[in-house]
Enzyme design. Structure first.
Site, PDB file in Angstrom:
ATOM      1  N   SER A 285     -10.316  -0.509   3.424  1.00 13.27           N
ATOM      2  CA  SER A 285      -9.603  -0.789   4.678  1.00 13.27           C
ATOM      3  C   SER A 285      -9.088   0.521   5.245  1.00 13.27           C
ATOM      4  CB  SER A 285      -8.401  -1.698   4.422  1.00 13.27           C
ATOM      5  OG  SER A 285      -8.813  -2.930   3.909  1.00 13.27           O
TER       6      SER A 285
ATOM      7  N   GLU B  20      -4.590   3.930   6.444  1.00  9.39           N
ATOM      8  CA  GLU B  20      -4.292   3.759   5.027  1.00  9.39           C
ATOM      9  C   GLU B  20      -4.682   4.994   4.198  1.00  9.39           C
ATOM     10  OE1 GLU B  20      -4.795   2.033   1.451  1.00  9.39           O
ATOM     11  OE2 GLU B  20      -5.760   0.329   2.447  1.00  9.39           O
TER      12      GLU B  20
ATOM     13  N   ARG C  11       0.832  -1.215   0.000  1.00  9.46           N
ATOM     14  CA  ARG C  11       0.000   0.000   0.000  1.00  9.46           C
ATOM     15  C   ARG C  11       0.866   1.266   0.000  1.00  9.46           C
ATOM     16  NH1 ARG C  11      -3.017  -3.641  -0.668  1.00  9.46           N
ATOM     17  NH2 ARG C  11      -5.156  -3.863   0.092  1.00  9.46           N
TER      18      ARG C  11
HETATM   19  N1  EPU Z   1     -10.937 -10.694  10.371  1.00  8.86           N
HETATM   20  C1  EPU Z   1     -11.624 -10.796  11.560  1.00  8.86           C
HETATM   21  N2  EPU Z   1     -12.537  -9.825  11.874  1.00  8.86           N
HETATM   22  C2  EPU Z   1     -12.798  -8.785  11.053  1.00  8.86           C
HETATM   23  C3  EPU Z   1     -12.094  -8.676   9.849  1.00  8.86           C
HETATM   24  C4  EPU Z   1     -11.165  -9.655   9.516  1.00  8.86           C
HETATM   25  O1  EPU Z   1     -11.429 -11.716  12.338  1.00  8.86           O
HETATM   26  O2  EPU Z   1     -13.620  -7.954  11.403  1.00  8.86           O
HETATM   27  C5  EPU Z   1     -10.006 -11.748   9.984  1.00  8.86           C
HETATM   28  C6  EPU Z   1     -10.625 -12.598   8.854  1.00  8.86           C
HETATM   29  O3  EPU Z   1     -11.378 -13.634   9.359  1.00  8.86           O
HETATM   30  C7  EPU Z   1      -9.415 -13.096   8.129  1.00  8.86           C
HETATM   31  C8  EPU Z   1      -8.379 -11.983   8.334  1.00  8.86           C
HETATM   32  O4  EPU Z   1      -8.850 -11.184   9.408  1.00  8.86           O
HETATM   33  O5  EPU Z   1      -8.931 -14.278   8.699  1.00  8.86           O
HETATM   34  C9  EPU Z   1      -8.133 -11.184   7.087  1.00  8.86           C
HETATM   35  O6  EPU Z   1      -9.358 -10.630   6.612  1.00  8.86           O
HETATM   36  P1  EPU Z   1      -9.631 -10.431   5.034  1.00  8.86           P
HETATM   37  O7  EPU Z   1      -9.342 -11.656   4.288  1.00  8.86           O
HETATM   38  O8  EPU Z   1     -10.975  -9.800   4.896  1.00  8.86           O
HETATM   39  O9  EPU Z   1      -8.525  -9.413   4.556  1.00  8.86           O
HETATM   40  P2  EPU Z   1      -7.932  -8.100   5.228  1.00  8.86           P
HETATM   41  O10 EPU Z   1      -6.528  -8.387   5.641  1.00  8.86           O
HETATM   42  O11 EPU Z   1      -8.840  -7.573   6.266  1.00  8.86           O
HETATM   43  C10 EPU Z   1      -6.899  -7.187   3.006  1.00  8.86           C
HETATM   44  C11 EPU Z   1      -6.826  -5.875   2.304  1.00  8.86           C
HETATM   45  C12 EPU Z   1      -8.104  -5.611   1.534  1.00  8.86           C
HETATM   46  C13 EPU Z   1      -8.293  -6.718   0.530  1.00  8.86           C
HETATM   47  C14 EPU Z   1      -8.336  -8.063   1.276  1.00  8.86           C
HETATM   48  C15 EPU Z   1      -8.390  -9.234   0.322  1.00  8.86           C
HETATM   49  C16 EPU Z   1      -5.378  -4.423   3.606  1.00  8.86           C
HETATM   50  C17 EPU Z   1      -5.285  -3.272   4.554  1.00  8.86           C
HETATM   51  N3  EPU Z   1      -6.594  -4.804   3.268  1.00  8.86           N
HETATM   52  O12 EPU Z   1      -7.915  -7.094   3.984  1.00  8.86           O
HETATM   53  O13 EPU Z   1      -7.934  -4.388   0.836  1.00  8.86           O
HETATM   54  O14 EPU Z   1      -9.483  -6.550  -0.219  1.00  8.86           O
HETATM   55  O15 EPU Z   1      -7.138  -8.218   2.066  1.00  8.86           O
HETATM   56  O16 EPU Z   1      -7.154  -9.401  -0.299  1.00  8.86           O
HETATM   57  O17 EPU Z   1      -4.353  -4.945   3.182  1.00  8.86           O
HETATM   58  C18 EPU Z   1      -8.262  -2.023   0.975  1.00  8.86           C
HETATM   59  O18 EPU Z   1      -7.035  -1.904   0.979  1.00  8.86           O
HETATM   60  O19 EPU Z   1      -9.012  -1.014   0.998  1.00  8.86           O
HETATM   61  C19 EPU Z   1      -8.846  -3.347   0.969  1.00  8.86           C
HETATM   62  C20 EPU Z   1     -10.156  -3.548   1.087  1.00  8.86           C
END
Ligand code: EPU
Length: 350
Positions: free
Chosen positions: A246, A346, A164
């Site tokens: 995010s 972010e 990012r």
């Molecule tokens: N999780 C929780 N509770 C929550 C949210 C997430 O326990 O409220 C856990 C999920 O169960 C999962 C882990 O956290 O095991 C990761 O969650 P998720 O797969 O939704 O991905 P993320 O790390 O929260 C990142 C990116 C997103 C992108 C997704 C999919 C960042 C900051 N965010 O989210 O990007 O769509 O992976 O690749 O890296 C963005 O940058 O705006 C964005 C949406």
């Protein structure tokens, strides 16, 4: 070229925050920038480059001249045995550009479907989702140096992509520093889409889709449809519920720090990285602190993904940038107190 005054910015930011630009000019092509620079009233004026407004928090009216990038155009510039090179104008809507490429037989960006914003914003924060980052499909970009008026082209190395992050997020702090924040206006981006196309389906949510459907050799369109379905189930549509994706980056820690946290919280979601560090899921940390569904004023934490802050007041009674930042700070404090980790926002705070 017309410089508009007192322009409402609510339609131009995905949170739906009310703010105004004192002065705003729409940039439809390179000549518009040249014209602006030729005008002594604007040549040296402070400025702010606005793309899709999907990664900003407006905390007040914007005093610098807003350059709203509306450069259009999509075309295949080159096809080699190993790749399609496709160019898109910085003002194209990101998702529409992804769809256009897919429809014209140039797949490769489908994992990045439905990300809000414009093409020009994509390299700034090196957008990424479901196992693909922009830098994996990037060829080069054209930009204009707003200080000198000169056009230039950057390859991936020169963009200094990180998680990012890119050269466009950094302010130049010395003669040897190449930070381009506030200086560069991205006009066109070229994507290098590898041939033959190969599905990227290693992400857990995509593996689940393959199991559910029994389709283990998905086409690019299948992956595109799956990504759209996954995102729609998990992330709010900013046109319905304002948000900036995010709100925090996923933090990285040392293996020792991670072991320490696991000892206290065995369920913590963590991923080992190639460089030996461990990435933690910020959404999980925020969730574990009990923030999911909570609000401060009209700023809320989304019920289905704690990493997303939302505008609970809609367009009639919208959240303010101040409320968003108050909620963000409260989240940062509680995550720090419980886990000793500092979450980094972010979006760009304006
Ligand atoms: N999780 C929780 N509770 C929550 C949210 C997430 O326990 O409220 C856990 C999920 O169960 C999962 C882990 O956290 O095991 C990761 O969650 P998720 O797969 O939704 O991905 P993320 O790390 O929260 C990142 C990116 C997103 C992108 C997704 C999919 C960042 C900051 N965010 O989210 O990007 O769509 O992976 O690749 O890296 C963005 O940058 O705006 C964005 C949406």
């Amino acid at each position: 070229m017309i410089v508009e005054n007192n322009v409402p910015l609510q339609p131009y930011n995905s949170f739906g925050i009310v703010a105004r630009a004192q002065n705003l000019v729409r940039i439809a092509n390179e000549a518009d920038v040249a014209e602006l620079r030729a005008d002594p009233r604007w040549r040296d004026a402070p400025r702010f480059v606005l793309g899709g407004g999907s990664n900003i928090v407006l905390t007040g009216d914007v005093k610098p001249l807003v350059l709203k990038v509306e450069i259009k155009g999509l075309r295949l510039v080159e096809e080699t045995p190993r790749a399609w090179i496709v160019e898109a104008g910085a003002g194209e809507i990101w998702h529409d550009a992804v769809q256009w490429m897919l429809a014209h037989g140039y797949p490769g960006l489908e994992n990045l479907a439905l990300i809000p914003g414009t093409v020009g914003g994509a390299p700034v924060q090196n957008i990424g989702a479901y196992g693909v980052e922009l830098q994996d499909r990037f060829d080069s970009l054209d930009a204009i140096d707003l200080d000198t008026g000169r056009s230039f082209t950057l390859d991936a190395a020169q963009c200094a992509f990180g998680y990012r992050d890119s050269v466009f997020k950094h302010v130049r702090s010395g003669p040897n520093d190449f930070g381009l924040s506030g200086r560069a206006l991205i006009t066109r981006v070229r994507f290098r889409l590898p041939k033959p196309w190969k599905a990227v389906v290693g992400y857990l949510d995509l593996e689940r889709k393959m199991d559910e459907t029994g389709n283990f050799t998905p086409s690019a369109t299948d992956v595109f449809d799956w990504i759209c379905a996954i995102r729609r189930a998990k992330l709010p549509d900013w046109r319905v519920l304002g948000n900036a994706g995010s709100f925090f980056k996923n933090p990285t820690v040392t293996p020792e720090q991670c072991a320490d946290i696991i000892a206290r919280d065995p369920k913590i979601v963590h991923y080992p990285m190639a460089d030996g560090t461990i990435k933690l899921a910020a959404g999980w940390l925020i969730d574990a602190c009990g923030w999911k569904g909570k609000s401060v004023g009209n700023a809320g934490v989304y019920e289905r993904q704690a990493l997303v802050l939302v505008n609970r007041g809609g367009l009639e009674n919208p959240v303010t940038g101040g409320e968003v930042m108050t909620l963000a700070k409260a989240i940062q404090t509680s995550v720090y107190e419980r886990f000793g980790i500092r979450l980094e926002p972010e979006p760009v705070v304006v």
